[in-house]
Design an enzyme around this catalytic site. Structure first.
Site: not given
Ligand SMILES: *Cc1c(COP(=O)(O)O)cnc(C)c1O
Length: 466
Positions: A112
């Site tokens: 993120k």
């Molecule tokens: C947020 C997250 C996901 C999921 O990603 P999306 O874009 O919501 O599908 C997967 N793995 C981790 C470690 C995350 O923090």
């Protein structure tokens, strides 16, 4: 670039507008009115570019009219300077066909950061232009909160109020939020559950007094700018593996469908992509939708991959809109039905459109542990459990063995040490850059689980809209 809502009746906005807006006024999500196109020659010319340069090339059509190429480049340089790896998103080989795209070299050890580090700078730039202030209010059970706080700490024009359920997030996750000391960061520990915190945030978004006085914003992945920034690393990996001349497949640990939708965008723009594998845990609404067309919610089962424990995936609407004929009126009707019945059937156009590029895989607890062990014992790599869900789906793939498969490594294993140790017998460390996490001082405010207490706290500390 002009942006339209998936539900057809919100005003069109430019890039600056969608970045600050979040959800569209008709309840839909913003998407570009058309996909920018790169030719094979355009893509060939991207080989070997530094990440910030590549990011500028890939994103500049989306920001046209709101940022010049030079301005965008400057923001990308700043955003990606906070990453601990020179390649920003390095690609690692596991075996003759399996690859890992490491997206966890940012400040909070999860993918993120790649989008949020840029988003914080975009907020600051656009708010300064407008002379206005943004009040971000969110609830977190872990990863999103820390990435958002790290992205906006110290940024002009933005205050962030992040609620977490007191005593119910891990020490690492809490400290990644509460040790960020900046005058615009307000951590609030709520006496209650994550759902209580989330309900208070929703209530604030609909509170007429709060909305008349403050410009209340969100940082979840309904924000278009986040998805846009994620398109870049599909190009980065594809170029490493031979684009524009060779196509790769991508296996994406999926929750809210933001990350894998960015892969769809990359394919629409001309990057050769053989397949996008939507990897889910036992909370498999997406796996069911893609295999049988049945999109219906169930209850959430807690797993070792909490960031994928979801009931619905907001960004799936963007895919259904795009492959289902881009009909906002029909989409609005379909989503209204879904919101009423908590279930819907995909149309034939949506099913066929999705099947052209997407497939899915599901990993239960044993599958996840087995993938963790395989990577550790056969390749010497400790993975995080979310990444292991992706790797399981990649290894189960029926694709021809000549197609390289890239699993998106969405978090650093050190963030989920207990689950990794249980599966592999080896306890991952935390990288050096967060090594002093446990000696840094924490700051947070504890509040009772009552809306009025949270509302007064935000009202007291937020800056009026303009
Ligand atoms: C947020 C997250 C996901 C999921 O990603 P999306 O874009 O919501 O599908 C997967 N793995 C981790 C470690 C995350 O923090």
């Amino acid at each position: 670039m002009e942006y339209i809502s998936t539900r057809g009746s919100a005003p069109t906005l430019d890039f600056e507008g969608v970045t600050l807006a979040g959800l569209a006024r008709d309840g839909g999500l913003y998407v570009p009115s058309e996909w920018p196109q790169f030719t094979a020659d355009d893509i060939a010319a991207m080989v070997g570019l530094p990440y910030a340069e590549l990011a500028t090339r890939v994103m500049s059509p989306f920001v046209a009219g709101s940022l010049t190429e030079a301005e965008l480049h400057d923001l990308c340089e700043k955003a990606y300077a906070s990453f601990a790896h020179q390649a920003v998103t390095p690609l690692v080989q596991l075996d003759e066909r399996q690859w890992l795209l490491e997206l966890f070299h940012g400040p909070t050890l999860a993918f993120k950061d790649v989008a949020l580090q840029l988003l914080g700078l975009l907020f600051e730039t656009f708010l300064a232009r407008r002379g206005s202030n943004l009040t971000i209010v969110g609830a977190t059970s872990g990863d999103t909160g820390s990435a958002a706080i790290n992205a906006v700490a110290g940024r002009e024009g933005v205050n962030i109020f992040m609620l977490h359920p007191e005593g119910r997030v891990s020490d690492v996750q809490r400290r990644q939020m509460t040790t960020v000391r900046a005058p615009n960061v307000f951590n609030i520990a709520i006496d209650g559950s994550f759902d209580d915190a989330q309900a208070m945030v929703k209530r604030m978004f609909n509170d007429p007094y709060m909305n008349s006085r403050y410009n209340i914003g969100a940082v979840n992945s309904i924000n278009w700018a986040r998805l846009m920034a994620q398109v870049v690393y599909y190009f980065a990996a594809g170029l490493q593996l031979g684009a524009p001349h060779r196509a790769a497949a991508y296996s994406v640990p999926t929750g809210n469908f933001g990350d894998v939708f960015a892969g769809h965008v990359a394919a629409r723009m001309g990057l050769p992509i053989e397949q996008l594998i939507v990897a889910t845990n036992v909370n498999d609404i997406l796996h069911r939708a893609l295999t049988s067309g049945d999109y219906s919610t169930g209850t959430v089962t807690p797993t070792v991959t909490p960031s994928m424990d979801i009931q619905v995936s907001s960004n799936f609407e963007r895919l259904l809109f795009d492959v289902g004929g881009r009909d906002g009126g029909a989409m609005a009707k379909q989503m209204a039905d879904f919101e009423k019945n908590r279930a819907m059937q995909l149309t034939n156009a949506q099913r066929e459109g999705a099947a052209a590029k997407f497939t899915s895989g599901r990993a239960d607890q044993d599958d996840t542990a087995r993938a963790l062990r395989w990577a550790y014992e056969m390749c010497g790599e400790l993975l995080d459990p979310h990444t292991a869900v992706g790797l399981h789906a990649a290894r189960e793939s029926a694709l021809d063995t000549s197609v390289p498969i890239v699993t998106l490594a969405t978090a650093h294993p050190g963030k989920f040490r207990d689950a990794v140790e249980r599966a592999t017998g080896s306890r991952p460390g935390l990288p050096q850059r967060v090594g002093d996490l446990f000696s840094r001082e924490e700051a947070f405010t504890s509040l009772p689980g009552e809306y009025d207490a949270v509302r007064s706290f935000v009202a007291e500390h937020a800056a009026p809209a303009a």
